[in-house]
Design a protein around this motif. Structure first.
Motif, PDB file in Angstrom:
ATOM      1  N   ALA A  12      -4.795   3.151  10.434  1.00 55.43           N
ATOM      2  CA  ALA A  12      -3.578   3.074  11.237  1.00 55.43           C
ATOM      3  C   ALA A  12      -2.829   1.773  10.969  1.00 55.43           C
ATOM      4  N   ALA A  13      -3.555   0.674  10.872  1.00 52.54           N
ATOM      5  CA  ALA A  13      -2.907  -0.622  10.633  1.00 52.54           C
ATOM      6  C   ALA A  13      -2.170  -0.619   9.297  1.00 52.54           C
ATOM      7  N   ALA A  14      -2.777  -0.054   8.261  1.00 52.91           N
ATOM      8  CA  ALA A  14      -2.136  -0.011   6.947  1.00 52.91           C
ATOM      9  C   ALA A  14      -0.881   0.850   6.986  1.00 52.91           C
ATOM     10  N   GLN A  15      -0.941   1.990   7.677  1.00 53.02           N
ATOM     11  CA  GLN A  15       0.228   2.865   7.767  1.00 53.02           C
ATOM     12  C   GLN A  15       1.368   2.186   8.527  1.00 53.02           C
ATOM     13  N   VAL A  16       1.028   1.496   9.626  1.00 55.92           N
ATOM     14  CA  VAL A  16       2.053   0.808  10.411  1.00 55.92           C
ATOM     15  C   VAL A  16       2.658  -0.338   9.611  1.00 55.92           C
ATOM     16  N   MET A  17       1.812  -1.085   8.919  1.00 59.64           N
ATOM     17  CA  MET A  17       2.304  -2.196   8.095  1.00 59.64           C
ATOM     18  C   MET A  17       3.262  -1.669   7.029  1.00 59.64           C
ATOM     19  N   ALA A  18       2.897  -0.598   6.365  1.00 54.35           N
ATOM     20  CA  ALA A  18       3.754  -0.033   5.320  1.00 54.35           C
ATOM     21  C   ALA A  18       5.088   0.413   5.900  1.00 54.35           C
ATOM     22  N   ALA A  19       5.060   1.062   7.067  1.00 53.88           N
ATOM     23  CA  ALA A  19       6.295   1.541   7.682  1.00 53.88           C
ATOM     24  C   ALA A  19       7.222   0.376   8.027  1.00 53.88           C
ATOM     25  N   ARG A  20       6.652  -0.703   8.529  1.00 50.23           N
ATOM     26  CA  ARG A  20       7.475  -1.864   8.886  1.00 50.23           C
ATOM     27  C   ARG A  20       8.073  -2.510   7.645  1.00 50.23           C
ATOM     28  N   LEU A  21       7.294  -2.603   6.599  1.00 49.71           N
ATOM     29  CA  LEU A  21       7.799  -3.206   5.371  1.00 49.71           C
ATOM     30  C   LEU A  21       8.873  -2.327   4.733  1.00 49.71           C
ATOM     31  N   GLN A  22       8.679  -1.020   4.782  1.00 47.22           N
ATOM     32  CA  GLN A  22       9.673  -0.115   4.210  1.00 47.22           C
ATOM     33  C   GLN A  22      10.977  -0.147   5.004  1.00 47.22           C
ATOM     34  N   ALA A  23      10.872  -0.365   6.316  1.00 46.90           N
ATOM     35  CA  ALA A  23      12.072  -0.441   7.145  1.00 46.90           C
ATOM     36  C   ALA A  23      12.834  -1.742   6.918  1.00 46.90           C
ATOM     37  N   ASP A  24      12.131  -2.801   6.564  1.00 48.40           N
ATOM     38  CA  ASP A  24      12.752  -4.111   6.347  1.00 48.40           C
ATOM     39  C   ASP A  24      12.053  -4.793   5.170  1.00 48.40           C
ATOM     40  N   PRO A  25      12.340  -4.363   3.939  1.00 51.14           N
ATOM     41  CA  PRO A  25      11.628  -4.893   2.773  1.00 51.14           C
ATOM     42  C   PRO A  25      11.856  -6.397   2.606  1.00 51.14           C
ATOM     43  N   PRO A  26      10.798  -7.164   2.405  1.00 50.10           N
ATOM     44  CA  PRO A  26      10.958  -8.599   2.166  1.00 50.10           C
ATOM     45  C   PRO A  26      11.737  -8.840   0.873  1.00 50.10           C
ATOM     46  N   PRO A  27      12.475  -9.931   0.790  1.00 52.16           N
ATOM     47  CA  PRO A  27      13.204 -10.249  -0.449  1.00 52.16           C
ATOM     48  C   PRO A  27      12.255 -10.311  -1.645  1.00 52.16           C
ATOM     49  N   GLY A  28      12.683  -9.718  -2.744  1.00 49.57           N
ATOM     50  CA  GLY A  28      11.877  -9.725  -3.955  1.00 49.57           C
ATOM     51  C   GLY A  28      10.931  -8.555  -4.079  1.00 49.57           C
ATOM     52  N   THR A  29      10.945  -7.662  -3.077  1.00 49.18           N
ATOM     53  CA  THR A  29      10.048  -6.500  -3.108  1.00 49.18           C
ATOM     54  C   THR A  29      10.689  -5.354  -3.882  1.00 49.18           C
ATOM     55  N   ALA A  30       9.948  -4.797  -4.855  1.00 43.41           N
ATOM     56  CA  ALA A  30      10.456  -3.687  -5.653  1.00 43.41           C
ATOM     57  C   ALA A  30       9.887  -2.344  -5.215  1.00 43.41           C
ATOM     58  N   GLU A  31       8.668  -2.337  -4.665  1.00 45.15           N
ATOM     59  CA  GLU A  31       8.018  -1.085  -4.274  1.00 45.15           C
ATOM     60  C   GLU A  31       6.958  -1.387  -3.238  1.00 45.15           C
ATOM     61  N   ILE A  32       6.809  -0.464  -2.275  1.00 45.62           N
ATOM     62  CA  ILE A  32       5.810  -0.602  -1.218  1.00 45.62           C
ATOM     63  C   ILE A  32       4.995   0.683  -1.192  1.00 45.62           C
ATOM     64  N   CYS A  33       3.674   0.573  -1.326  1.00 42.25           N
ATOM     65  CA  CYS A  33       2.827   1.758  -1.450  1.00 42.25           C
ATOM     66  C   CYS A  33       1.609   1.627  -0.541  1.00 42.25           C
ATOM     67  N   PRO A  34       1.497   2.452   0.516  1.00 39.99           N
ATOM     68  CA  PRO A  34       0.315   2.396   1.380  1.00 39.99           C
ATOM     69  C   PRO A  34      -0.892   3.043   0.722  1.00 39.99           C
ATOM     70  N   ALA A  35      -2.063   2.486   0.981  1.00 39.05           N
ATOM     71  CA  ALA A  35      -3.334   3.072   0.557  1.00 39.05           C
ATOM     72  C   ALA A  35      -4.178   3.301   1.810  1.00 39.05           C
ATOM     73  N   LEU A  36      -5.486   3.519   1.647  1.00 37.05           N
ATOM     74  CA  LEU A  36      -6.321   3.855   2.799  1.00 37.05           C
ATOM     75  C   LEU A  36      -6.323   2.754   3.844  1.00 37.05           C
ATOM     76  N   VAL A  37      -6.644   1.535   3.438  1.00 35.78           N
ATOM     77  CA  VAL A  37      -6.735   0.417   4.389  1.00 35.78           C
ATOM     78  C   VAL A  37      -5.913  -0.773   3.922  1.00 35.78           C
TER      79      VAL A  37
END
Length: 247
Positions: free
Chosen positions: A34-59
């Motif tokens: 759950a923590a990994a999924q939530v972290m990915a969703a937050r990053l995808q909603a507001d990508p940090p500068p310099g981020t090209a791709e965000i990919c969630p995995a299991l944990v």
């Protein structure tokens, strides 16, 4: 593996020349997933500068970054956010989409079903009933293009991998281990146990999009007779699968 809430200790690790990995735990506990999924969703909603791709995995969450980005500064920002997520202990985010996928189980389509049921101390019908009632989620896409890791199944499904590799299972094979299910998009060797088969193809290079599943999707299997499985070509390789949009 049980569902006791573990201590989450986030860390940010280098991942090659252009990557960072935010990891919450070493095992796929529900809280870490759950923590990994939530972290990915937050990053995808507001990508940090310099981020090209965000990919969630299991944990964990993998970020591909611009090689010229401030890696050290980004690492500090990611660790702070990961620690906030870990302290919040969020539930798994609700799904936006739900798949229903026809599948055949047992017999030639699931040669390991009897062994799986015996290891669980159940009949084949009882084991399958629990599987078919499970609201699975796509936890990650990995190992091969479009290949989903689905779960988590109840604790009784914490089954080990096989002691020897099966040289090849067919495309659409549904295999299980460690409370997770994998659906192979192409023939593949595996150490996981095969309990069923579907005509659904998670990856077809000529299809648009080639990969149809997304991390976070909900998924359920519906049992059909082997001779009632739709053709793999049905609906552009969906094999009779239905997609419902929930939001």
């Amino acid at each position: 593996m049980d569902d006791a809430v573990p201590e989450l200790t986030p860390e940010v690790l280098p991942a090659g020349l252009d990557g960072l990995l935010v990891r919450f735990h070493l095992s796929p506990h529900p809280a870490a997933i759950a923590a990994a999924q939530v972290m990915a969703a937050r990053l995808q909603a507001d990508p940090p500068p310099g981020t090209a791709e965000i990919c969630p995995a299991l944990v964990s969450v993998h970020l591909r970054i611009d090689p010229t980005a401030d890696r050290a500064g980004l690492s500090v920002r990611l660790l702070a956010e990961a620690r906030r997520v870990a302290m919040e202990r969020p539930p798994l985010p609700g799904p936006v989409r739900r798949w229903t996928i026809p599948a055949a189980f047992g017999g030639a389509d699931g040669p390991d079903l009897g062994r799986i049921a015996a290891a669980m101390g159940r009949s084949e019908d009882a084991a399958l009933a629990e599987l078919l009632e499970a609201d699975l989620r796509v936890l990650a896409i990995g190992f091969a293009p479009g290949q989903p890791y689905l779960g988590l199944l109840p604790p009784g499904w914490n089954l080990p991998r096989l002691p020897q590799i099966t040289p090849e299972v067919p495309a659409g094979a549904i295999v299980v281990a460690l409370r997770q299910i994998v659906v192979f998009g192409a023939p593949s060797p595996t150490g996981w146990q095969q309990l069923g088969r579907t005509s659904f193809r998670s990856f077809l290079p000529a299809r648009e999009p080639p990969m149809v599943l997304r991390a976070g999707d909900a998924l359920r299997f519906v049992r059909v007779a082997p001779d009632a499985l739709p053709a793999a070509e049905d609906g552009g390789g969906l094999g009779g699968a239905l997609l419902e949009r929930l939001a």
